[in-house]
Design an enzyme around this catalytic site. Structure first.
Site, PDB file in Angstrom:
ATOM      1  N   SER A 142       1.008  -1.274   0.108  1.00  0.00           N
ATOM      2  CA  SER A 142       0.047   0.031   0.148  1.00  0.00           C
ATOM      3  C   SER A 142       0.839   1.263  -0.040  1.00  0.00           C
ATOM      4  CB  SER A 142      -1.040   0.018   1.016  1.00  0.00           C
ATOM      5  OG  SER A 142      -1.972   0.847   1.052  1.00  0.00           O
ATOM      6  N   GLU A 239      -1.314  -2.810  -7.944  1.00  0.00           N
ATOM      7  CA  GLU A 239      -2.896  -3.435  -7.172  1.00  0.00           C
ATOM      8  C   GLU A 239      -3.519  -1.860  -6.680  1.00  0.00           C
ATOM      9  OE1 GLU A 239      -3.495  -2.999  -3.640  1.00  0.00           O
ATOM     10  OE2 GLU A 239      -1.739  -2.027  -3.429  1.00  0.00           O
ATOM     11  N   HIS A 308      -4.602  -5.736  -1.344  1.00  0.00           N
ATOM     12  CA  HIS A 308      -5.333  -5.495  -0.206  1.00  0.00           C
ATOM     13  C   HIS A 308      -6.118  -6.782  -0.080  1.00  0.00           C
ATOM     14  CE1 HIS A 308      -3.933  -1.413  -0.542  1.00  0.00           C
ATOM     15  NE2 HIS A 308      -4.274  -0.987   0.476  1.00  0.00           N
TER      16      HIS A 308
END
Length: 340
Positions: A142, A239, A308
């Protein structure tokens, strides 16, 4: 005697100059040589830091339990419980925790507690020479994408896109973590259950290159900065979470207009968790990916265990890999850690 003295001074001058200019390092190796951190062993100490969003004592308790169950010890960053607005402390303090973990000889790996936002703010405050001279495993995902890419680019160190300390450390995640970081295996990563996480081929084929990537919105926010690695013939993985499809389109367009997409040899979109079409008429995510990636004529797919999600690969940034878009596999062609 005068000639010998002049030769001595000339030699000393060149030696001093060599340590100050690109092309030389204190270790006598070219500065662009990629360094691999030493592997983990049972009993090693892992440093936990909060370089982005706020954490609390419950987060630390849960992380401590997960890490110690792997046979590792835990040491906390000095400012891990600090708060400064929505950040886990002031920029200088969060940067100091990371620099200190690299300089601390008792620490063998550094894992971020969580993502959120804030890593981009501390990039100018990191000591990249210190980090290179003390190579260690650095892992997260992230917002931690920022640190992984910047340290790979500036310190020329392999970094790891994988679970944060507060992730779900289930068998799938732990298996890849241990095989890559403890055993030093060159593994082939493939989805556990294709019926649950299905590979959608964008363009078939195989490709080789250095594995580079992370969270798409974080990566796109770094474009134009001096903290990104080379994209030449790389394998790009991304992502995302909680973004409408048009925003994915916008971020990929940014990578395209910045000249990044035209350089890569392969493309993987892991998972777009909780991404929606939005309220307006929309393309599907696959249509957007096809628009951007098909013209590149490179192997590409959507649907890898990256992002995630609970089941996560540990992806070594900077390691040579071979991908197969038909099967959705990422094959490491070398170990990501030093076994010495």
């Amino acid at each position: 005697m005068t000639i010998k003295r002049r030769q001595f001074l000339r030699t000393c001058g060149l030696t001093t100059l060599a340590t100050q200019i690109p092309g030389f390092t204190a270790q006598g190796e070219p500065p662009n040589t990629i360094r691999k951190p030493p592997r983990l062993q049972v009993g090693d100490t892992v440093g936990l830091i909060a370089p982005a969003g706020i954490v609390d004592t419950k987060d630390i308790e849960a992380a401590h339990k997960s890490i110690t169950q792997l046979g590792l010890k835990v040491k906390l960053g000095a400012h891990i419980l600090d708060r400064y607005g929505y950040l886990a402390g002031k920029d200088a303090d969060r940067a100091d925790d990371l620099n200190s973990m690299f300089s601390d000889r008792s620490i063998k790996a550094i894992i971020a507690m969580r993502g959120g936002w804030g890593c981009n703010r501390i990039l100018p405050l990191l000591n990249y020479s210190l980090i290179r001279s003390h190579p260690k495993i650095l892992m997260g995902y992230s917002d931690i994408t920022t640190l992984l890419l910047a340290i790979n680019a500036r310190s020329h160190l392999i970094t790891f896109h994988g679970p944060v300390a507060t992730s779900t450390w289930n068998q799938f995640t732990v298996d890849y973590f241990q095989r890559i970081l403890f055993n030093g295996e060159a593994v082939t990563m493939q989805n556990l259950n294709p019926s649950e996480v299905r590979v959608e081929i964008i363009a078939p084929g195989k490709a080789r290159g250095k594995l580079v990537g992370g969270n798409l919105s974080v990566l796109s926010a770094m474009v134009g900065s001096p903290y990104l690695p080379s994209w030449n013939k790389s394998i790009l993985f991304v992502e995302e979470i909680g973004e409408d499809v048009y925003r994915i389109d916008r971020m990929l367009t940014q990578l395209k207009t910045a000249g990044i997409l035209n350089q890569i040899a392969g493309f993987i979109f892991g998972q777009c968790t909780k991404c929606s079409l939005g309220d307006e008429p929309s393309f599907t995510l696959i249509q957007v990916l096809q628009d951007h990636i098909l013209p590149l004529s490179i192997p590409a797919w959507y649907g890898s265990m990256i992002g995630h999600i609970k089941d996560k690969f540990t992806l070594p940034i900077g390691v040579e890999v071979e991908i197969n878009a038909e099967f959705g596999t990422i094959q490491m062609l070398e170990a990501a850690v030093s076994l010495v």
